[in-house]
Write an enzyme that holds these catalytic residues in place. Sequence first.
Site: not given
Length: 470
Positions: A388, A315, A394, A358, A364
């Site tokens: 976060h 990803h 999260h 992660h 964020e």
Amino acid sequence: MDNIASNNGAVKEHRSRVDAEAGFEDLRYLSGFGNHFASEALKGALPDSQNSPLKCPYGLYAEQISGTAFTAPRKANQRSWFYRIKPSVTHEPFYPRQPLHEHLVGDFSNEKGCVTTPTQLRWKPVDISKARTDFIDGLFTICGAGSCFVRHGYAIHMYAANASMEDSAFANADGDFLIVPQQGRLWIKTEFGRLQVSPGEIVVLQLGFRYSIDLPDGPSRGYVLEVFSGHFQLPDLGPIGANGLALPHDFLTPVAWYEGGVYSGFKVVQKFGGALFEAKQNFSPFNVVAWRGNYAPFKYDLRKFCPFNAVLFDHGDPSINTVLTVPSERPGIAVVDFVIFPPRWLVSEHTFRPPYFHRNCMSEFMGLIYGLYEGKAEGFLPGGASLHSCMTPHGVDTLTYEKTVAAGDDLKPFRISGDSLAFMFESSLTPKITHWAFNSPHIDPDYYKCWIKLRSHFDQGTATVENDEN
């Protein structure tokens, strides 16, 4: 009307059909990011060969607005020249606006008025007041870092309004506003001209500009990223090459348009040091007949973003979806990035395709404009938000994880729906949360529960023979 652009190519005019009743019909724009533009609402209003002649055409006043220091390197220098009916200095003294706006913060350098926490936070969509509330009164700060006084850092606000601004304009001396409408269009009058901005688009209104926001659809809400540290740039593309992500020609700047005449009691509300001040004048600040320069507002349609993605396995990091950035003095580290999660195909093989679990040294803040975010199957709603912070773990919620894993290796390529659009404000600076945001009735006290039911899938019996022998 003559409209000229140089530097990055020829001008393209884009038309947007809007309601003629409000004067926003058949809007035109200048195309390009960071261009040196020139636009005049009356032919011949721009002086020839110089910026500040003894007498300007039509008896206009010349006035410069500088977005960077005079001595900034040429490639970074931003400024524009206005040719206006009356100069902006023609106003009464500024006084603190009454009643005081208690929910705006521009200085996060002390602890008073703010909360720090490593806990994951999520807010449900805010209610829009039934009392008359325009864009200014509808602003409220969620979090931020740094200080507008030292020109470093950022603030994240939201707005919930139901009325257009009347006989007033807003100006921000603290930083640039990047506005992300979530509900309702914005009709924006600026000193440079007019813009219509709909959900799915963004608008950047830089430091110092005066503008007024009308709400043609009634109740409206959205998100605002305010940056104290310089201005937004397009990110470097690196190995991607010359094309992709946000394309420069898709950024649109308004053409010159003006209001003349007398406007008794017109108010200019200036945000300065996080507080609001108000001054009266007898004319509209939108009296600019012509302008030229490279310091101007712009809008961008997020649906024109050209995403890149992994096409074999794993990803990609969210940084690959950066639309705009404000770099810091440290190479590769941003004061803040504006990132989106647009419609796209997911095709990676043997890969957990939603965002991975992660912890991040960046902080964020996420918002959802419309649809369903791929990483949260429930609870994250359009108009809501999450935060976060630095090194706070999260990732996808339990339902999304279990559904994805259950598909196994038979997971087929699929497309993130065009009916979904989420975004993220990501910063290297750790935010402080305002008391009213932390204690808001819209905060979700059960947010942690979306992960708490994640169960162990550990099975020692699945270890390879080689590992057993070793």
